[in-house]
Design an enzyme around this catalytic site. Structure first.
Site, PDB file in Angstrom:
ATOM      1  N   ASP A   1     -40.843   1.419   3.986  1.00  0.00           N
ATOM      2  CA  ASP A   1     -40.628   2.334   3.758  1.00  0.00           C
ATOM      3  C   ASP A   1     -41.444   2.909   2.590  1.00  0.00           C
ATOM      4  O   ASP A   1     -42.286   2.430   1.976  1.00  0.00           O
ATOM      5  CB  ASP A   1     -39.299   1.735   2.297  1.00  0.00           C
ATOM      6  CG  ASP A   1     -37.976   2.172   2.266  1.00  0.00           C
ATOM      7  OD1 ASP A   1     -38.179   3.312   1.649  1.00  0.00           O
ATOM      8  OD2 ASP A   1     -36.409   2.436   2.574  1.00  0.00           O
TER       9      ASP A   1
ATOM     10  N   SER B   1     -42.757  20.168   4.950  1.00  0.00           N
ATOM     11  CA  SER B   1     -42.450  20.435   3.883  1.00  0.00           C
ATOM     12  C   SER B   1     -41.103  20.988   4.463  1.00  0.00           C
ATOM     13  O   SER B   1     -41.657  21.248   5.739  1.00  0.00           O
ATOM     14  CB  SER B   1     -42.547  21.178   2.997  1.00  0.00           C
ATOM     15  OG  SER B   1     -42.110  21.426   1.350  1.00  0.00           O
TER      16      SER B   1
ATOM     17  N   LYS C   1     -36.680  25.199   2.913  1.00  0.00           N
ATOM     18  CA  LYS C   1     -35.773  24.917   1.893  1.00  0.00           C
ATOM     19  C   LYS C   1     -35.980  24.685   0.872  1.00  0.00           C
ATOM     20  O   LYS C   1     -35.287  24.956  -0.125  1.00  0.00           O
ATOM     21  CB  LYS C   1     -34.567  24.081   2.515  1.00  0.00           C
ATOM     22  CG  LYS C   1     -33.261  23.894   3.825  1.00  0.00           C
ATOM     23  CD  LYS C   1     -32.777  23.120   4.649  1.00  0.00           C
ATOM     24  CE  LYS C   1     -32.191  24.199   5.687  1.00  0.00           C
ATOM     25  NZ  LYS C   1     -32.974  24.392   6.256  1.00  0.00           N
TER      26      LYS C   1
ATOM     27  N   ASN D   1     -37.053  25.321  11.756  1.00  0.00           N
ATOM     28  CA  ASN D   1     -36.578  24.901  12.358  1.00  0.00           C
ATOM     29  C   ASN D   1     -37.352  24.635  13.682  1.00  0.00           C
ATOM     30  O   ASN D   1     -37.858  25.362  14.534  1.00  0.00           O
ATOM     31  CB  ASN D   1     -35.020  25.718  13.040  1.00  0.00           C
ATOM     32  CG  ASN D   1     -33.837  26.241  11.869  1.00  0.00           C
ATOM     33  OD1 ASN D   1     -33.181  25.222  11.522  1.00  0.00           O
ATOM     34  ND2 ASN D   1     -33.940  27.182  11.474  1.00  0.00           N
TER      35      ASN D   1
ATOM     36  N   GLY E   1     -35.128  21.469  19.131  1.00  0.00           N
ATOM     37  CA  GLY E   1     -35.309  20.496  19.949  1.00  0.00           C
ATOM     38  C   GLY E   1     -35.465  18.853  18.974  1.00  0.00           C
ATOM     39  O   GLY E   1     -35.435  17.742  19.497  1.00  0.00           O
ATOM     40  N   SER E   2     -35.341  19.593  17.504  1.00  0.00           N
ATOM     41  CA  SER E   2     -35.743  18.010  15.999  1.00  0.00           C
ATOM     42  C   SER E   2     -34.329  18.072  16.300  1.00  0.00           C
ATOM     43  O   SER E   2     -33.528  18.227  16.795  1.00  0.00           O
ATOM     44  CB  SER E   2     -36.440  18.428  15.436  1.00  0.00           C
ATOM     45  OG  SER E   2     -34.959  19.587  14.426  1.00  0.00           O
TER      46      SER E   2
ATOM     47  N   THR F   1     -21.495  29.655  11.733  1.00  0.00           N
ATOM     48  CA  THR F   1     -21.185  29.745  10.323  1.00  0.00           C
ATOM     49  C   THR F   1     -21.270  31.770   9.654  1.00  0.00           C
ATOM     50  O   THR F   1     -20.155  31.825   8.895  1.00  0.00           O
ATOM     51  CB  THR F   1     -22.320  29.374   9.013  1.00  0.00           C
ATOM     52  OG1 THR F   1     -24.072  29.845   9.734  1.00  0.00           O
ATOM     53  CG2 THR F   1     -22.050  27.960   9.006  1.00  0.00           C
TER      54      THR F   1
ATOM     55  N   GLU G   1     -25.924  27.403   1.938  1.00  0.00           N
ATOM     56  CA  GLU G   1     -26.454  27.802   3.353  1.00  0.00           C
ATOM     57  C   GLU G   1     -26.794  29.210   3.431  1.00  0.00           C
ATOM     58  O   GLU G   1     -25.940  30.509   2.407  1.00  0.00           O
ATOM     59  CB  GLU G   1     -25.547  27.353   4.519  1.00  0.00           C
ATOM     60  CG  GLU G   1     -26.305  28.212   5.698  1.00  0.00           C
ATOM     61  CD  GLU G   1     -25.437  27.919   6.425  1.00  0.00           C
ATOM     62  OE1 GLU G   1     -25.940  27.093   8.108  1.00  0.00           O
ATOM     63  OE2 GLU G   1     -24.544  27.801   6.686  1.00  0.00           O
TER      64      GLU G   1
END
Length: 362
Positions: free
Chosen positions: A66, A129, A132, A173, A176-177, A198, A271
């Site tokens: 972890d 990173s 966002k 983005n 496929g992730s 959205t 968003e």
């Protein structure tokens, strides 16, 4: 320096090894003449599946770990050369519901990694990173920005006692992730709809998994220390992707594309209508390369020891902020081609597409 030379004989750590990017990164690294690869993750089942797939690979060593545990990280970084840090909490809604947990992983986890890397004399560390992190409007983005700042600050404040090079790379983005909108839309289409958007005018940067991994590897090789690399990516209008997926996927499940509703439900809290990969403030210190931008640290007097020059373009200044509202969007045929790239569609959908192709169905 050729990529093979850069990795030859190196001992490499990948955190978040069971994740989409982490696991693909591991497979790519094992194609090079590295000496050892340590795969760290706290996801037992994911790490087990990865271990089974790579059980014949003697250089591969998986460890349950972890990132929140300084002692574990410090122990597992002993004797290593490079570290790719992909472990993070990455989903916006769940981070909003559990901000304390997100801070522990995305901020304190990065701090633990930095301190262990410096203590063990690693040569290079790269943090993956997110877009966002630019002008963040949510917990996840804020913690990713703080992770970047910790990586940058480590080069400045600790350079007298360490030669470790630490850097970050931002991308949008990864199609496929686990968090991609593509599998979400495909599932909605398979069930007969509706496909929920959205906002129809929303734009996003997108890239394939292989492309994201390739540019992560390139970033760590180019790194001078403290900069944030930004990957150049195509832009899509989300409504175009949804419409193209309806045309492609609905017939695979015996459904009429014309009967699949695309429903606009309004933006979620926090968003953005478009994605940002550099900010107005960063523009004056951003260098444009062939496939990347490099955002140079703000406090340059602290970084006087570092010459920020990147082959082959050197230090050509960027002329614009990089966001999806300022870039041309992909055409529908280009989107269809992108969706058919390996690992973009969910495996079950890809299998149906392959069957259709074998039968020669248009």
């Amino acid at each position: 320096m050729a990529e093979g030379d850069f990795y030859s004989g190196k001992r490499v750590v990948v955190t978040g090894a069971a994740g989409t990017v982490g696991s693909r990164l591991i497979r790519r690294l094992l194609q090079h003449p590295i000496a050892e690869l340590r795969a760290l993750d706290n996801h037992e089942n994911g790490l087990f599946r990865l271990s089974e797939e790579l059980k014949e690979e003697r250089r591969f060593h998986p460890f349950m770990c972890d990132i929140r545990s300084p002692a574990e990280i410090n122990s597992l970084l002993k004797g290593m050369d490079y570290c790719f840090h992909t472990a993070a909490l990455k989903h916006v809604p769940s981070s909003e519901r559990a901000p304390f947990e997100t801070v522990q992983t995305n901020i304190m986890g990065v701090q633990n990694l930095i301190q262990s890397a410096l203590a063990n004399g690693l040569q290079r560390v790269l943090l993956t990173s997110s877009d966002k992190a630019v002008n963040p409007t949510n917990v996840m983005g804020t913690t990713k920005l703080m992770g970047e700042r910790l990586i940058t600050a480590a080069n400045a404040t600790l350079h007298l006692t360490s030669s470790t090079v630490l850097t970050s790379t931002r991308f949008g983005n990864v199609l496929g992730s686990a968090g991609s909108f593509v599998p979400l839309f495909c599932g909605q289409i398979a069930r007969g709809g509706p496909v929920t958007l959205t906002d129809r005018s929303m734009t996003r940067f997108v890239m394939t998994l292989d492309e994201s991994v390739r540019l992560v590897l390139k970033s760590i090789e180019l790194a001078c220390g403290g900069e944030v690399f930004v990957t150049k990516m195509p832009v899509v209008r989300i409504s175009d992707v949804a419409e193209e997926l309806v045309e492609l996927v609905a017939p695979l499940y015996g459904r009429n594309p014309a009967k699949i509703e695309i429903r606009e439900i309004g933006p979620r809290p926090g968003e953005k209508m478009f994605e940002e990969l550099t900010s107005d403030e960063e523009l004056r210190r951003t260098v444009e390369l062939d496939e990347l931008f490099a955002v140079i640290p703000a406090f340059r007097n602290i970084y006087d020891r570092i010459e920020y020059a990147y082959p082959p373009n050197g230090t050509k200044g960027a002329t614009r902020t990089y966001n999806s509202a300022n870039e041309p969007v992909m055409t529908r045929p280009a989107i269809r081609k992108l969706l058919l790239e390996p690992d973009v569609l969910p495996p079950e959908v890809s299998a149906l597409v392959a069957v259709k192709s074998e039968r020669g169905v248009a």
